[in-house]
Write a protein that holds these residues in place. Structure first.
Motif, PDB file in Angstrom:
ATOM      1  N   ASN A 170      12.800  -3.703  12.902  1.00 14.28           N
ATOM      2  CA  ASN A 170      12.409  -3.991  11.491  1.00 14.28           C
ATOM      3  C   ASN A 170      13.606  -4.519  10.790  1.00 14.28           C
ATOM      4  OD1 ASN A 170       9.570  -3.572  12.007  1.00 14.28           O
ATOM      5  ND2 ASN A 170       9.934  -1.489  11.276  1.00 14.28           N
TER       6      ASN A 170
ATOM      7  N   TYR B 246       9.166 -12.061   7.911  1.00 10.46           N
ATOM      8  CA  TYR B 246       8.638 -11.714   6.665  1.00 10.46           C
ATOM      9  C   TYR B 246       9.367 -12.494   5.611  1.00 10.46           C
ATOM     10  CZ  TYR B 246       6.177  -7.826   8.824  1.00 10.46           C
ATOM     11  OH  TYR B 246       4.984  -7.122   9.503  1.00 10.46           O
TER      12      TYR B 246
ATOM     13  N   GLN C 111      12.375 -16.603   5.565  1.00 11.77           N
ATOM     14  CA  GLN C 111      12.292 -15.276   6.205  1.00 11.77           C
ATOM     15  C   GLN C 111      13.474 -14.752   6.740  1.00 11.77           C
ATOM     16  OE1 GLN C 111       9.112 -16.998   8.943  1.00 11.77           O
ATOM     17  NE2 GLN C 111       7.358 -16.405   7.576  1.00 11.77           N
TER      18      GLN C 111
ATOM     19  N   THR D 294       8.123  -8.816  -3.810  1.00  8.97           N
ATOM     20  CA  THR D 294       6.930  -8.399  -3.029  1.00  8.97           C
ATOM     21  C   THR D 294       6.457  -9.690  -2.465  1.00  8.97           C
ATOM     22  OG1 THR D 294       6.267  -6.862  -4.572  1.00  8.97           O
ATOM     23  CG2 THR D 294       4.662  -7.426  -3.045  1.00  8.97           C
ATOM     24  N   GLY D 295       6.367  -9.749  -0.909  1.00  7.79           N
ATOM     25  CA  GLY D 295       5.890 -11.132  -0.481  1.00  7.79           C
ATOM     26  C   GLY D 295       4.543 -11.373  -0.458  1.00  7.79           C
TER      27      GLY D 295
ATOM     28  N   ARG E 213       2.367  -8.732   2.005  1.00  8.01           N
ATOM     29  CA  ARG E 213       2.710  -8.066   3.526  1.00  8.01           C
ATOM     30  C   ARG E 213       4.142  -7.642   3.476  1.00  8.01           C
ATOM     31  NH1 ARG E 213       0.933 -13.923   5.165  1.00  8.01           N
ATOM     32  NH2 ARG E 213      -0.992 -13.645   5.914  1.00  8.01           N
ATOM     33  N   SER E 214       4.972  -7.449   2.515  1.00  5.22           N
ATOM     34  CA  SER E 214       6.084  -7.029   2.673  1.00  5.22           C
ATOM     35  C   SER E 214       6.639  -6.693   1.116  1.00  5.22           C
ATOM     36  CB  SER E 214       7.352  -7.937   2.998  1.00  5.22           C
ATOM     37  OG  SER E 214       7.425  -9.035   2.475  1.00  5.22           O
TER      38      SER E 214
ATOM     39  N   TRP F 180      10.142  -5.137  -0.966  1.00  6.36           N
ATOM     40  CA  TRP F 180      11.663  -5.239  -0.731  1.00  6.36           C
ATOM     41  C   TRP F 180      12.545  -4.678  -1.922  1.00  6.36           C
ATOM     42  CZ3 TRP F 180      14.446  -7.958   3.313  1.00  6.36           C
ATOM     43  CH2 TRP F 180      13.703  -8.781   4.187  1.00  6.36           C
TER      44      TRP F 180
ATOM     45  N   SER G 114      13.053  -2.612   3.118  1.00  8.69           N
ATOM     46  CA  SER G 114      12.013  -3.334   3.204  1.00  8.69           C
ATOM     47  C   SER G 114      10.771  -2.635   3.632  1.00  8.69           C
ATOM     48  CB  SER G 114      12.382  -4.755   3.807  1.00  8.69           C
ATOM     49  OG  SER G 114      10.826  -5.343   3.950  1.00  8.69           O
TER      50      SER G 114
ATOM     51  N   MET H  39       6.995  -3.168   5.429  1.00  8.23           N
ATOM     52  CA  MET H  39       6.166  -4.300   6.095  1.00  8.23           C
ATOM     53  C   MET H  39       4.917  -3.858   6.525  1.00  8.23           C
ATOM     54  SD  MET H  39       9.725  -5.255   8.352  1.00  8.23           S
ATOM     55  CE  MET H  39      11.208  -5.705   7.472  1.00  8.23           C
TER      56      MET H  39
ATOM     57  N   GLN I 195       2.072  -4.617   9.597  1.00  7.52           N
ATOM     58  CA  GLN I 195       2.113  -5.180  11.040  1.00  7.52           C
ATOM     59  C   GLN I 195       1.035  -4.398  11.771  1.00  7.52           C
ATOM     60  OE1 GLN I 195       5.529  -5.408  13.672  1.00  7.52           O
ATOM     61  NE2 GLN I 195       4.656  -7.011  14.976  1.00  7.52           N
TER      62      GLN I 195
ATOM     63  N   LEU J 102       1.045 -10.061  11.333  1.00 11.95           N
ATOM     64  CA  LEU J 102       1.326  -9.471  10.161  1.00 11.95           C
ATOM     65  C   LEU J 102       0.427  -9.211   9.122  1.00 11.95           C
ATOM     66  CD1 LEU J 102       4.239 -11.747   9.341  1.00 11.95           C
ATOM     67  CD2 LEU J 102       4.336  -9.950  10.891  1.00 11.95           C
TER      68      LEU J 102
END
Length: 820
Positions: A419, A425, A540, A623-624, A628-629, A631, A644, A646, A648, A655
């Motif tokens: 990761n 991500y 990413q 925040t993705g 999904r992620s 940070w 981070s 994540m 999955q 994802l």
């Protein structure tokens, strides 16, 4: 009429003789009679005349003409060179003998050490099983030939033309290429080694010629298939069949054989399981192999059209690489190969003693922080969402560029993808500091000509149309909150998308991308597109890449290339390592001014959970898309760490969103990632005094104003210009902030009113803004307010969850598809 005879006593003058002073005439010499002229005399005369002509020619080859060789000289040189070449070939053929098998045929293990010299891991015994050619399906053999040497059975052992072409392409910058036949590759694999030296190439040339004369093509192909490296520690086609498909080589299909043939070009990089970011390249190579089978008429076109990619099985790590050891070993291997310290096959031969930069104490502290702040709270049986939670982290010493700790996942034997180094991500709002750094670096200005500083005011309304670009773009803010006109510093504290989407256009997307690359983001990062959306972190990059970039900011704009390797030796000899001379990539003013704003994010913005580290820190949350992620990228003056979380799917690898994980509606960078960062940093810097940042700021970069809470959460009409904006509205007190001016006053005259409200909420751990969860786990809030404006009448309204949304985290709000 005939010429008159010369007068008596006159002596003929030699036309080439120089004229001399007049004197008495010489005595006349009698002319020889015809009887006295003999053949010998004639011959001597002719010889004399020839000599005279040669002397004349020599006299004419003066100056630059003397530098041009005659045809006789050229012919002689060519003949001499041909004799030397033939002699060298004959001598080489006679003197070079086929040696016994090299160390690669019985390859050793590599030893990996922590920075203090204690053992980190040993990469296990070599996996090798030899099989006769008769047990390898014909289609698999042909797939290998289609990938590596399609004319193997008809060509000679060496191909000088291909070797010269490869050397020329390499020398002219068209990429390092191999002109080796399968025979030469087998010689290199089994008899010699992978080192790139002239001596080895010469030996390879002569041994291949000898082997080609003494052994059959089937013998050579069998040896090649049994000695080639396929990745996953598998030597030979049988070991590869087991490692990737869990079956014997005799049961491989054509599609599976084509994939194993694909791996020969770049074993680890084309492993679509351990390196999912290389899937497109691997598929392209696999299709190339199948097309080659059709071209050579080894596979019908109809069967080719029906062939589907055969997904390989999961990686089965060697015993002894459990926990974090496997992630660290693979990361070090990737570093060694990608930085061209050793090629993959040479490293796989083993026998290397590799001292890493990993600090054992800090590595253990990182693992403990992840387990105590996140992993121990996961309950996959009670909460299905907890099954998808992953974490990755990297810590770098900014002064040296050494990676001192890395968290790759729960366990390498259970989850093999690292990761910390994966590239799938989005980095989300952790990219925003790069936009501001580019603005300062380039002395950028707003659309109406104002210099961009921390105090420059932008319009932060939700879905505000970005001005100055042909690309229609109106991004949403987190929680769809409209902030009105706010300074850049406040927009950074609250991570306001609308402000940075406009700023990236004001600076220029190409300039922002250039700055990010200078800081350390690889240029080939997936989705690294110069567009307005880049400001929200759509690219990413890996956690390791982002740590490198933030380390450059921490070191005042000086980039020291990161490293995972302290020293490599084999047989007592050191292996040269790449140069890592630090370079000032952006001005100190640009880096330090960015740092000053990130300090405010930790002190008063979305990263307040980091205050638990007990050291002055600068950081940014993110925040993705689809959550999904999440940070948290932050640093003290002497340590940079990025964490981070994540999502999955553990079965499919897809994802997934983090909605509902750990019992929370949403996961933000200011929550679990920031808490992990704080505990790790506190332990990693234990025993050292807290250091303050030594900053040289951009002129006019005064301390940022107090934080802002919007009075109107609804989207306001887009504005076409940010010229002459009013001062930001008032905002309530925050920790470590001065008391704001009287609530409701606006110096610009747009809104002069009074907001009265109540915020009822509970926060178990701290406070949160921008929607990143830096506070507790349950927040509820209700805000009611009345705004009276002298220019626009009176507007009374009740807004539920506005203040709670800004200061109490994300809980209770529905998921959204935008980036924070």
């Amino acid at each position: 009429m005939s010429d008159q005879s010369p007068p008596p006593g006159w002596t003929p003058r030699d036309p080439d003789a120089p004229a001399g002073p007049a004197g008495p005439p010489a005595r006349p010499q009698p002319r020889p009679s015809s009887a006295s002229r003999s053949p010998e005399g004639s011959r001597s005369g002719r010889r004399a005349r020839k000599d005279a002509k040669r002397a004349e020619r020599r006299r004419k080859r003066t100056g630059w003409r003397r530098l041009i060789p005659t045809w006789r000289m050229v012919l002689g040189a060519v003949l001499l060179l041909a004799l030397l070449v033939v002699g060298a070939l004959v001598a080489g053929y006679l003197l070079v003998h086929i040696p016994p098998a090299n160390a690669a045929a019985t390859a050793q293990s590599n030893l990996y050490l922590y920075a203090d010299g204690s053992q980190l891991a040993r990469d296990g015994e070599v996996n090798r099983v030899n099989v006769p050619l008769s047990q390898i399906p014909r289609t698999v053999q042909e797939a290998v030939l289609a990938a590596e040497d399609r004319d193997f059975y008809s060509e000679r052992a060496v191909d000088p033309k291909a070797m010269l072409r490869a050397a020329w392409n390499t020398a002219t910058g068209k990429g390092t290429q191999s002109g080796s036949t399968i025979t030469q590759q087998y010689v290199k694999n089994y008899y010699l080694g992978q080192e790139q030296t002239i001596k080895r190439k010469v030996k390879e040339f002569f041994i291949a010629i000898k082997l080609g004369r003494e052994k059959s093509k089937d013998y050579i192909l069998e040896g090649y298939l049994n000695t080639s490296y396929f990745g996953r520690n598998a030597y030979g086609i049988q070991a590869a069949a087991q490692a990737y498909y869990g079956k014997d080589v005799g049961k491989l299909t054509t599609a599976e054989g084509a994939y194993l043939a694909t791996l020969l070009n770049s074993p680890s990089a084309f492993d679509v399981v351990s390196h999912p970011q290389s899937r497109d390249r691997a598929l392209a190579r696999w299709n190339y192999v199948l097309d080659g089978l059709v071209k050579k008429q080894w596979l019908p076109a109809t069967e080719r059209a029906a062939t589907r990619f055969p997904e390989p099985g999961k990686v089965r790590p060697a015993a002894g690489l459990s926990g974090q050891r496997g992630y660290l070993v693979e990361a070090v291997k990737d570093y060694v190969v990608e930085h061209k310290i050793l090629d993959e096959k040479t490293l796989a031969e083993g026998g290397y003693r590799i001292t890493t930069t990993i600090d054992r104490r800090r590595q253990n502290a990182f693992v403990d922080a992840v387990e105590e702040k996140m992993a121990d709270e996961l309950d996959p049986e009670a909460r299905k969402a907890d099954r998808v939670v992953r974490a990755g982290g990297v810590s770098i010493d900014p002064a040296t560029g050494k990676v001192v700790a890395m968290y790759g996942g729960v366990d390498y034997t259970k989850q093999y993808v690292n990761n910390a180094t994966r590239h799938d991500y989005q980095v989300a709002s952790t990219f925003k500091p790069f936009v501001f750094a580019a603005a300062v670096e380039n002395d950028s200005r707003t659309q109406d000509g104002r210099l961009i500083t921390p105090n420059t005011v932008y319009n932060g309304d939700n879905k505000r149309r970005v001005v100055g670009t042909r690309t229609p773009y109106a991004p949403e803010n987190e929680g769809q909150i409209s902030y009105g006109n706010i300074p850049v510093s406040t927009a950074t504290d609250l991570s306001v998308n609308a402000v940075f989407a406009q700023m990236v256009v004001d600076v220029g997307t190409a300039k922002v991308k250039r700055t990010a690359i200078d800081l350390g983001v690889p240029e080939d990062t997936p989705n690294f597109v110069a567009s307005p959306a880049m400001a929200l972190g759509t690219m990413q990059a890996s956690v390791l890449d982002m740590t490198q970039a933030y380390a450059t900011l921490a070191d005042h704009g000086r980039r020291t290339p990161y490293t995972l390797v302290e020293k490599i030796t084999k047989g007592g000899a050191d292996v040269p390592l790449p140069d890592r001379t630090p370079k000032q990539v952006i001005s100190r003013e640009a880096a330090d001014t960015t740092t000053s704003m990130l300090v405010s994010v930790v002190d008063n913005g979305t990263g307040t959970a980091a205050l638990a580290a007990g050291h002055p820190a600068a950081g940014k949350t993110g925040t993705g898309e689809l959550d999904r992620s999440a940070w948290f990228a932050a640093y003290t003056p002497d340590l940079v760490t990025v964490v981070s979380m994540m999502g999955q799917d553990p079965d499919t690898g897809a994802l997934e969103s983090l909605y509902g994980a750990l019992g929370e509606a949403r996961i933000g960078g200011g929550g679990y990632p920031a808490r992990i960062w704080a505990q790790y940093t506190k332990t990693a810097l234990e025993g050292s005094d807290p250091l303050d940042f030594d900053l040289e700021l951009q002129p006019g970069a005064a301390p940022s104003p107090p934080p802002f809470v919007p009075s109107n959460p609804e989207p306001t009409p887009d504005e076409e210009s940010t010229s002459q904006p009013p001062a930001p509205p008032s905002r309530p007190n925050r920790p470590n902030r001065p008391t704001p001016p009287t609530a409701g006053q606006d110096q610009g005259g747009q809104d002069q009113g009074q907001e009265q409200g109540q915020d009822q909420g509970q926060n178990t751990d701290g406070q949160s803004t921008e929607g990143d969860t830096t506070g507790g786990r349950t927040d509820t809030g209700t805000s009611t307010g009345t705004t009276t404006g002298t220019t626009g009448g009176t507007t009374t309204g009740t807004t539920a969850g506005v203040l709670g949304g800004v200061t109490g985290g994300r809980r209770g709000r529905p998921p959204s598809e935008y980036l924070e």
